[in-house]
Write an enzyme that holds these catalytic residues in place. Structure first.
Site, PDB file in Angstrom:
ATOM      1  N   GLY A   1       0.841  -1.195   0.000  1.00 26.28           N
ATOM      2  CA  GLY A   1       0.000   0.000   0.000  1.00 26.28           C
ATOM      3  C   GLY A   1       0.865   1.229   0.000  1.00 26.28           C
TER       4      GLY A   1
ATOM      5  N   ASP B   1     -10.542   5.158   6.995  1.00 28.38           N
ATOM      6  CA  ASP B   1     -10.172   4.698   5.654  1.00 28.38           C
ATOM      7  C   ASP B   1     -10.836   3.364   5.322  1.00 28.38           C
ATOM      8  OD1 ASP B   1      -8.958   5.004   3.220  1.00 28.38           O
ATOM      9  OD2 ASP B   1      -7.006   4.217   3.843  1.00 28.38           O
TER      10      ASP B   1
HETATM   11  N1  LIG Z   1      -2.892  -9.126   8.042  1.00 30.21           N
HETATM   12  C1  LIG Z   1      -3.014  -9.239   6.735  1.00 30.21           C
HETATM   13  N2  LIG Z   1      -3.245 -10.447   6.173  1.00 30.21           N
HETATM   14  C2  LIG Z   1      -3.371 -10.567   4.826  1.00 30.21           C
HETATM   15  N3  LIG Z   1      -3.294  -9.541   3.959  1.00 30.21           N
HETATM   16  C3  LIG Z   1      -3.069  -8.324   4.455  1.00 30.21           C
HETATM   17  C4  LIG Z   1      -2.916  -8.095   5.857  1.00 30.21           C
HETATM   18  N4  LIG Z   1      -2.731  -6.779   6.054  1.00 30.21           N
HETATM   19  C5  LIG Z   1      -2.756  -6.210   4.836  1.00 30.21           C
HETATM   20  N5  LIG Z   1      -2.954  -7.120   3.867  1.00 30.21           N
HETATM   21  C6  LIG Z   1      -3.009  -6.864   2.414  1.00 30.21           C
HETATM   22  O1  LIG Z   1      -2.067  -5.867   2.108  1.00 30.21           O
HETATM   23  C7  LIG Z   1      -2.711  -4.727   1.516  1.00 30.21           C
HETATM   24  C8  LIG Z   1      -2.005  -3.460   1.985  1.00 30.21           C
HETATM   25  O2  LIG Z   1      -2.051  -3.400   3.400  1.00 30.21           O
HETATM   26  P1  LIG Z   1      -2.463  -2.069   4.155  1.00 30.21           P
HETATM   27  O3  LIG Z   1      -3.763  -1.589   3.600  1.00 30.21           O
HETATM   28  O4  LIG Z   1      -2.399  -2.294   5.623  1.00 30.21           O
HETATM   29  O5  LIG Z   1      -1.243  -1.125   3.700  1.00 30.21           O
HETATM   30  P2  LIG Z   1      -1.224   0.443   3.495  1.00 30.21           P
HETATM   31  O6  LIG Z   1       0.142   0.801   3.015  1.00 30.21           O
HETATM   32  O7  LIG Z   1      -1.667   1.126   4.734  1.00 30.21           O
HETATM   33  O8  LIG Z   1      -2.299   0.576   2.325  1.00 30.21           O
HETATM   34  P3  LIG Z   1      -3.161   1.833   1.833  1.00 30.21           P
HETATM   35  O9  LIG Z   1      -2.448   2.392   0.655  1.00 30.21           O
HETATM   36  O10 LIG Z   1      -4.501   1.232   1.456  1.00 30.21           O
HETATM   37  O11 LIG Z   1      -3.271   2.760   2.990  1.00 30.21           O
HETATM   38  C9  LIG Z   1      -4.169  -4.832   1.921  1.00 30.21           C
HETATM   39  O12 LIG Z   1      -5.041  -4.245   0.967  1.00 30.21           O
HETATM   40  C10 LIG Z   1      -4.379  -6.339   2.003  1.00 30.21           C
HETATM   41  O13 LIG Z   1      -4.713  -6.868   0.734  1.00 30.21           O
END
Ligand SMILES: Nc1ncnc2c1ncn2[C@@H]1O[C@H](COP(=O)(O)OP(=O)(O)OP(=O)(O)O)[C@@H](O)[C@H]1O
Length: 481
Positions: free
Chosen positions: A155, A271
């Site tokens: 992400g 979010d």
């Molecule tokens: N605990 C988990 N188990 C499995 N998949 C996960 C887990 N946490 C996150 N993911 C996967 O990883 C992706 C990215 O994680 P996350 O949304 O926490 O990151 P981010 O950098 O904060 O993303 P964003 O750009 O949406 O804010 C999620 O959309 C999901 O598909």
């Protein structure tokens, strides 16, 4: 037996019968190779209505085990999973899985179903380099955890990788975990980790440990949620496909449980979107888990309103203050992102309204021409239309629920407690509670739905299968500071 026919392109892995490995000549002779495709569950067991591969030996459970593959996006290596749903168990490379355990398969793993057969798992798309962790400068070990190069998702703020607890001497395969690695800005506190460590709820991601490493990397060890996210679940072909009202209710009921708990703790997610709702298995009535608390806000010890413009415009309540004019964000000064009147926890309910709209119809309510400006403009006007054919088979109660969440006037919008009293939810409370406790909380995925549940399903109308919403993930950048 269900049809397992699929094109070569769709096949991400194959289970090849392996009589040699099985060691019981003859037993495997009738077994055929079993393909595994994206988001398609392949069930093994005695139940010929439910299973794709029927195994008749009396020691085999009705649904004994199931396999599936999750691919975060087209560039990523799929994750291949097997879940034991049986009484008598399955073995991976000779070690048993704990009852109900989901295990991340590796290319070449041998899966044995005692008395019924053995399969060698062949991954069609493999991880070619295993040094990603090194390339990114991540640690490979933290205390009792080992971090692998397998990426479950990525992400804006970080990568999510598979982690394992170092093997202890047992007869069981180890449990897989996920670790989110965030690059912290020098003055940024690990707010996400702090909030998550405070929370304990079956529909909220469970964090086991956090660790601040060198290079400002923060490691958040958490449960690995193995069914992919709701976006991928709905993204069939190049559109988002709606799901039945029954299935939608079970998902929304769980999100409401999570939101009511969060808001009672003074936490606002900010979010909520399809990408941040994870499924334990890619099937109806599975447990869902809210993830990504990267911009969540803890209001428990401070004021009750927020002023920073954050989130994803497609899901964002109008009062949060996104401006259709992108130039307004050019300078990320506090003044530029300060919304005068502020907003509160009800912004999460608006996002839930957008989610409900999409999962019931496949349509994003304020999508317009798909540009960020048009989405923000449309959301500010808040005009909804339930006249399209996608809504034609959806009940009036469901429409009213969506309307009561996508309410511009914050005072009139339902809150996370009030939403439970809306007729759409209240009318089905008995059945929802039963499913929630029997199937979601206890994880009895191998229990077939009861007669009441089945007749309830028949009574509810199904949504149509057409969807004009193009598949786009994470189209918009969020505004944060
Ligand atoms: N605990 C988990 N188990 C499995 N998949 C996960 C887990 N946490 C996150 N993911 C996967 O990883 C992706 C990215 O994680 P996350 O949304 O926490 O990151 P981010 O950098 O904060 O993303 P964003 O750009 O949406 O804010 C999620 O959309 C999901 O598909």
């Amino acid at each position: 037996m269900h049809s397992l026919e699929m094109t070569n392109k769709q096949i991400l892995g194959v289970l090849e019968p392996s009589s040699l490995d099985y060691g019981f000549p003859g037993t495997n002779d009738s077994l055929a190779a079993v393909p595994i495709a994206k988001n398609k569950l392949v069930k093994f067991g005695r139940n010929d209505r439910e299973c794709d591969v029927i195994l008749t030996h009396p020691s085999v459970s009705s649904i004994h085990c199931m396999f599936w593959a999750i691919r975060f996006d087209d560039d990523s290596v799929p994750m291949y999973y097997v879940k034991d749903c049986s009484l008598n168990g399955i073995l991976i490379n000779g070690l048993s899985l704990k009852r109900g355990q989901t295990y991340l398969l590796e290319d070449g793993d041998l899966v044995t179903i005692p008395n019924a057969g053995a399969y060698r798992f062949v991954a069609k798309i493999k991880l070619l380099t295993s040094d990603l962790v090194e390339q990114l400068g991540f640690l490979t070990e933290v205390d009792s955890w080992r971090i692998t190069s397998k990426v479950v998702g990525s992400g804006t703020f970080g990568h999510v990788l598979v982690a394992n607890e170092k093997m202890s001497a047992t007869n069981h395969q180890p449990v897989n975990y996920a670790v989110k690695v965030i690059k912290m800005k020098p003055n940024r506190l690990d707010k996400e980790a702090k909030i998550l460590l405070k929370l304990a709820h079956p529909n909220i991601i469970k964090v086991h440990k956090t660790f601040a490493g060198s290079k400002d990397h923060l490691y958040i060890f958490q449960d690995l949620i193995t069914g992919g996210d709701l976006f991928s679940y709905l993204a069939k072909s190049d559109c988002l496909s709606p799901i039945s009202e029954t299935e939608a209710l079970v998902i929304i009921y769980q999100i409401l449980h999570a939101l009511r708990y969060l808001h009672s703790q003074g936490i606002v997610h900010r979010d909520l979107k399809l990408d941040n709702i994870l499924l334990c298995t890619p099937e109806p009535c599975t447990r869902i888990v809210l993830a990504d608390f990267g911009i969540a806000k803890d209001l428990s010890s401070s004021r009750s309103r927020m002023h920073t413009v954050v989130g994803t415009p497609e899901y964002c309540a109008p009062e949060v203050g996104f401006k259709a004019d992108r130039a307004a964000y050019k300078e990320f000064s506090r003044a530029a992102t300060f919304e005068q009147h502020g907003y509160d926890a009800k912004c999460d309910l608006w996002s839930l309204g957008v989610i409900a709209h999409i999962i019931l119809t496949g349509i994003s309510p304020f999508y317009g021409d798909g540009s960020e400006a048009s989405i923000i403009r449309n959301a500010k006007m808040g005009s909804l239309s339930f006249n399209s054919k996608q809504w034609s088979k959806v009940s009036e109660h469901a429409k009213s629920f969506v309307r009561r969440l996508l309410e511009i006037d914050v005072h009139k919008r339902l809150d996370s407690q009030g939403a439970f009293h809306h007729l759409w939810i209240a009318k089905h409370k008995g059945q929802l509670e039963k499913i929630y406790h029997k199937k979601i909380l206890q994880g009895h995925i191998n229990v077939l739905p009861s007669i009441e549940e089945l007749s309830w399903k028949r009574r509810l109308p199904k949504s149509v299968n057409l969807s004009p919403t193009a598949v786009q993930r994470k189209k918009f950048t969020k505004v944060d500071h």
